[in-house]
Motif scaffolding. Structure first.
Motif, PDB file in Angstrom:
ATOM      1  N   PHE A 153       3.863 -23.088  21.484  1.00 56.43           N
ATOM      2  CA  PHE A 153       3.531 -22.447  20.225  1.00 56.43           C
ATOM      3  C   PHE A 153       3.570 -23.454  19.078  1.00 56.43           C
ATOM      4  O   PHE A 153       2.698 -23.469  18.224  1.00 56.43           O
ATOM      5  CB  PHE A 153       4.489 -21.281  19.970  1.00 56.43           C
ATOM      6  CG  PHE A 153       4.214 -20.532  18.699  1.00 56.43           C
ATOM      7  CD1 PHE A 153       3.122 -19.703  18.595  1.00 56.43           C
ATOM      8  CD2 PHE A 153       5.046 -20.664  17.618  1.00 56.43           C
ATOM      9  CE1 PHE A 153       2.856 -19.015  17.419  1.00 56.43           C
ATOM     10  CE2 PHE A 153       4.808 -19.981  16.438  1.00 56.43           C
ATOM     11  CZ  PHE A 153       3.706 -19.152  16.339  1.00 56.43           C
ATOM     12  N   ILE A 154       4.570 -24.301  19.100  1.00 61.56           N
ATOM     13  CA  ILE A 154       4.729 -25.289  18.032  1.00 61.56           C
ATOM     14  C   ILE A 154       3.596 -26.317  18.076  1.00 61.56           C
ATOM     15  O   ILE A 154       2.941 -26.571  17.061  1.00 61.56           O
ATOM     16  CB  ILE A 154       6.107 -25.983  18.136  1.00 61.56           C
ATOM     17  CG1 ILE A 154       7.210 -24.981  17.838  1.00 61.56           C
ATOM     18  CG2 ILE A 154       6.191 -27.184  17.203  1.00 61.56           C
ATOM     19  CD1 ILE A 154       8.607 -25.477  18.181  1.00 61.56           C
ATOM     20  N   ILE A 155       3.350 -26.878  19.242  1.00 60.75           N
ATOM     21  CA  ILE A 155       2.312 -27.913  19.342  1.00 60.75           C
ATOM     22  C   ILE A 155       0.940 -27.337  19.015  1.00 60.75           C
ATOM     23  O   ILE A 155       0.185 -27.914  18.224  1.00 60.75           O
ATOM     24  CB  ILE A 155       2.310 -28.560  20.744  1.00 60.75           C
ATOM     25  CG1 ILE A 155       3.611 -29.318  20.983  1.00 60.75           C
ATOM     26  CG2 ILE A 155       1.104 -29.506  20.897  1.00 60.75           C
ATOM     27  CD1 ILE A 155       3.793 -29.825  22.400  1.00 60.75           C
ATOM     28  N   SER A 156       0.604 -26.211  19.614  1.00 62.29           N
ATOM     29  CA  SER A 156      -0.724 -25.639  19.354  1.00 62.29           C
ATOM     30  C   SER A 156      -0.870 -25.223  17.896  1.00 62.29           C
ATOM     31  O   SER A 156      -1.949 -25.359  17.314  1.00 62.29           O
ATOM     32  CB  SER A 156      -1.006 -24.467  20.296  1.00 62.29           C
ATOM     33  OG  SER A 156      -0.048 -23.445  20.133  1.00 62.29           O
ATOM     34  N   GLY A 157       0.207 -24.758  17.276  1.00 65.41           N
ATOM     35  CA  GLY A 157       0.152 -24.392  15.861  1.00 65.41           C
ATOM     36  C   GLY A 157      -0.075 -25.592  14.968  1.00 65.41           C
ATOM     37  O   GLY A 157      -0.841 -25.538  13.998  1.00 65.41           O
ATOM     38  N   VAL A 181      -1.531 -28.436  15.900  1.00 66.01           N
ATOM     39  CA  VAL A 181      -2.905 -28.902  16.133  1.00 66.01           C
ATOM     40  C   VAL A 181      -3.887 -28.040  15.344  1.00 66.01           C
ATOM     41  O   VAL A 181      -4.805 -28.562  14.693  1.00 66.01           O
ATOM     42  CB  VAL A 181      -3.240 -28.911  17.640  1.00 66.01           C
ATOM     43  CG1 VAL A 181      -4.732 -29.090  17.881  1.00 66.01           C
ATOM     44  CG2 VAL A 181      -2.451 -30.006  18.350  1.00 66.01           C
ATOM     45  N   ARG A 182      -3.692 -26.730  15.366  1.00 64.53           N
ATOM     46  CA  ARG A 182      -4.592 -25.846  14.614  1.00 64.53           C
ATOM     47  C   ARG A 182      -4.504 -26.127  13.117  1.00 64.53           C
ATOM     48  O   ARG A 182      -5.511 -26.131  12.411  1.00 64.53           O
ATOM     49  CB  ARG A 182      -4.269 -24.385  14.921  1.00 64.53           C
ATOM     50  CG  ARG A 182      -4.645 -24.006  16.343  1.00 64.53           C
ATOM     51  CD  ARG A 182      -4.182 -22.645  16.675  1.00 64.53           C
ATOM     52  NE  ARG A 182      -5.244 -21.718  16.311  1.00 64.53           N
ATOM     53  CZ  ARG A 182      -5.259 -20.460  16.667  1.00 64.53           C
ATOM     54  NH1 ARG A 182      -4.285 -19.942  17.371  1.00 64.53           N
ATOM     55  NH2 ARG A 182      -6.254 -19.688  16.316  1.00 64.53           N
ATOM     56  N   LYS A 183      -3.291 -26.356  12.617  1.00 70.32           N
ATOM     57  CA  LYS A 183      -3.124 -26.653  11.193  1.00 70.32           C
ATOM     58  C   LYS A 183      -3.848 -27.951  10.836  1.00 70.32           C
ATOM     59  O   LYS A 183      -4.553 -28.021   9.830  1.00 70.32           O
ATOM     60  CB  LYS A 183      -1.634 -26.755  10.849  1.00 70.32           C
ATOM     61  CG  LYS A 183      -1.394 -27.047   9.388  1.00 70.32           C
ATOM     62  CD  LYS A 183       0.078 -27.120   9.042  1.00 70.32           C
ATOM     63  CE  LYS A 183       0.186 -27.196   7.522  1.00 70.32           C
ATOM     64  NZ  LYS A 183       1.172 -28.070   7.039  1.00 70.32           N
ATOM     65  N   LEU A 184      -3.675 -28.979  11.656  1.00 70.58           N
ATOM     66  CA  LEU A 184      -4.345 -30.257  11.394  1.00 70.58           C
ATOM     67  C   LEU A 184      -5.866 -30.097  11.414  1.00 70.58           C
ATOM     68  O   LEU A 184      -6.565 -30.678  10.584  1.00 70.58           O
ATOM     69  CB  LEU A 184      -3.909 -31.305  12.427  1.00 70.58           C
ATOM     70  CG  LEU A 184      -2.446 -31.753  12.358  1.00 70.58           C
ATOM     71  CD1 LEU A 184      -2.082 -32.618  13.562  1.00 70.58           C
ATOM     72  CD2 LEU A 184      -2.157 -32.481  11.052  1.00 70.58           C
ATOM     73  N   ARG A 185      -6.360 -29.318  12.344  1.00 73.27           N
ATOM     74  CA  ARG A 185      -7.808 -29.108  12.420  1.00 73.27           C
ATOM     75  C   ARG A 185      -8.339 -28.376  11.194  1.00 73.27           C
ATOM     76  O   ARG A 185      -9.382 -28.747  10.650  1.00 73.27           O
ATOM     77  CB  ARG A 185      -8.161 -28.335  13.694  1.00 73.27           C
ATOM     78  CG  ARG A 185      -8.016 -29.193  14.918  1.00 73.27           C
ATOM     79  CD  ARG A 185      -8.320 -28.449  16.176  1.00 73.27           C
ATOM     80  NE  ARG A 185      -8.149 -29.358  17.314  1.00 73.27           N
ATOM     81  CZ  ARG A 185      -8.289 -29.001  18.574  1.00 73.27           C
ATOM     82  NH1 ARG A 185      -8.610 -27.765  18.875  1.00 73.27           N
ATOM     83  NH2 ARG A 185      -8.102 -29.879  19.530  1.00 73.27           N
ATOM     84  N   ASP A 240      -9.594 -33.408  25.555  1.00 77.82           N
ATOM     85  CA  ASP A 240      -9.695 -34.549  24.650  1.00 77.82           C
ATOM     86  C   ASP A 240      -9.370 -34.064  23.241  1.00 77.82           C
ATOM     87  O   ASP A 240     -10.049 -33.186  22.710  1.00 77.82           O
ATOM     88  CB  ASP A 240     -11.115 -35.139  24.667  1.00 77.82           C
ATOM     89  CG  ASP A 240     -11.398 -35.900  25.943  1.00 77.82           C
ATOM     90  OD1 ASP A 240     -10.451 -36.437  26.531  1.00 77.82           O
ATOM     91  OD2 ASP A 240     -12.574 -35.949  26.347  1.00 77.82           O
ATOM     92  N   TYR A 241      -8.350 -34.618  22.666  1.00 75.20           N
ATOM     93  CA  TYR A 241      -7.910 -34.217  21.337  1.00 75.20           C
ATOM     94  C   TYR A 241      -8.265 -35.285  20.323  1.00 75.20           C
ATOM     95  O   TYR A 241      -8.113 -36.483  20.600  1.00 75.20           O
ATOM     96  CB  TYR A 241      -6.388 -33.993  21.310  1.00 75.20           C
ATOM     97  CG  TYR A 241      -5.963 -32.739  22.023  1.00 75.20           C
ATOM     98  CD1 TYR A 241      -5.838 -31.550  21.332  1.00 75.20           C
ATOM     99  CD2 TYR A 241      -5.699 -32.745  23.389  1.00 75.20           C
ATOM    100  CE1 TYR A 241      -5.452 -30.394  21.977  1.00 75.20           C
ATOM    101  CE2 TYR A 241      -5.315 -31.592  24.048  1.00 75.20           C
ATOM    102  CZ  TYR A 241      -5.194 -30.418  23.330  1.00 75.20           C
ATOM    103  OH  TYR A 241      -4.822 -29.273  23.976  1.00 75.20           O
ATOM    104  N   ASP A 242      -8.723 -34.861  19.161  1.00 70.50           N
ATOM    105  CA  ASP A 242      -8.907 -35.789  18.052  1.00 70.50           C
ATOM    106  C   ASP A 242      -7.558 -36.088  17.407  1.00 70.50           C
ATOM    107  O   ASP A 242      -7.378 -37.132  16.780  1.00 70.50           O
ATOM    108  CB  ASP A 242      -9.856 -35.196  17.007  1.00 70.50           C
ATOM    109  CG  ASP A 242     -11.280 -35.091  17.536  1.00 70.50           C
ATOM    110  OD1 ASP A 242     -11.657 -35.917  18.389  1.00 70.50           O
ATOM    111  OD2 ASP A 242     -12.005 -34.174  17.104  1.00 70.50           O
ATOM    112  N   GLU A 243      -6.616 -35.164  17.554  1.00 69.86           N
ATOM    113  CA  GLU A 243      -5.287 -35.324  16.986  1.00 69.86           C
ATOM    114  C   GLU A 243      -4.469 -36.253  17.889  1.00 69.86           C
ATOM    115  O   GLU A 243      -4.673 -36.299  19.090  1.00 69.86           O
ATOM    116  CB  GLU A 243      -4.583 -33.970  16.865  1.00 69.86           C
ATOM    117  CG  GLU A 243      -5.300 -32.970  15.984  1.00 69.86           C
ATOM    118  CD  GLU A 243      -6.507 -32.315  16.659  1.00 69.86           C
ATOM    119  OE1 GLU A 243      -7.359 -31.815  15.933  1.00 69.86           O
ATOM    120  OE2 GLU A 243      -6.593 -32.318  17.911  1.00 69.86           O
TER     121      GLU A 243
END
Length: 175
Positions: free
Chosen positions: A1-5, A7-11, A81-84
């Motif tokens: 939850f923390i990591i995906s949250g 990543v979503r915030k950064l995006r 593949d993540y841009d983050e």
């Protein structure tokens, strides 16, 4: 939850259009007293994690962030593949409460007939980062915006209950 949250915030900060809400479901029992116990435990754990996320005292924070990094490397990176990158995620983790970091935006809400709390996403113009804990009230006719994680232990053999629970994932365009 923390990591995906994070990543979503950064995006979203980088201009990527996506649901501004981020939700985790904890649905373990229909018994309201037990739901309260779970809420208390999750709140206690989250407070510990919040402190560890930005701590620079001793190994407290660095050990916590190493565990998050390990999960990022083992469970996220091999699948997409993540841009983050980890540095961006760690920078977000290490934000203090007054710096509007993701960790400090997480709310825990108990959704049942004894609680005054609700999941009115429309009232959250900047998005809601929420861990929703509940039972029957969450099982019927509720769409959880930005549902990312479901922790579901309750047994159900009735097909109509299972179909209702499918609504957690929404029915609108893009879901």
């Amino acid at each position: 939850f923390i990591i995906s949250g994070i990543v979503r915030k950064l995006r979203r900060e980088n201009g990527i259009q996506m649901n501004k809400h981020h939700t985790m479901l904890i649905h373990i029992t229909r018994l309201k007293d037990e739901q309260q116990e779970w809420k208390d435990l999750v709140e206690e754990l989250l407070e510990i994690w919040k402190e560890k996320s930005y701590s620079t005292l001793g190994n407290l924070g660095s050990n916590f962030r190493k565990k998050i990094k390990k999960r990022w490397n083992e469970e996220f990176l091999p699948k997409h593949d993540y841009d983050e990158n980890w540095n961006e995620i760690e920078d977000e983790l290490m934000k203090y409460p007054e710096d509007d970091g993701f960790m400090h935006s997480i709310q825990i809400r108990m959704i049942n007939s004894l609680s005054d709390e609700d999941l009115d996403y429309s009232q959250e113009k900047d998005g809601l980062n929420v861990i929703a804990i509940g039972g029957n009230k969450l099982s019927r006719g509720v769409t959880l915006e930005g549902l990312c994680i479901s922790f579901y232990l309750r047994k159900s053999t009735a097909y109509d209950s299972l179909m209702q629970m499918g609504r957690w994932f929404g029915y609108r365009m893009g879901y």
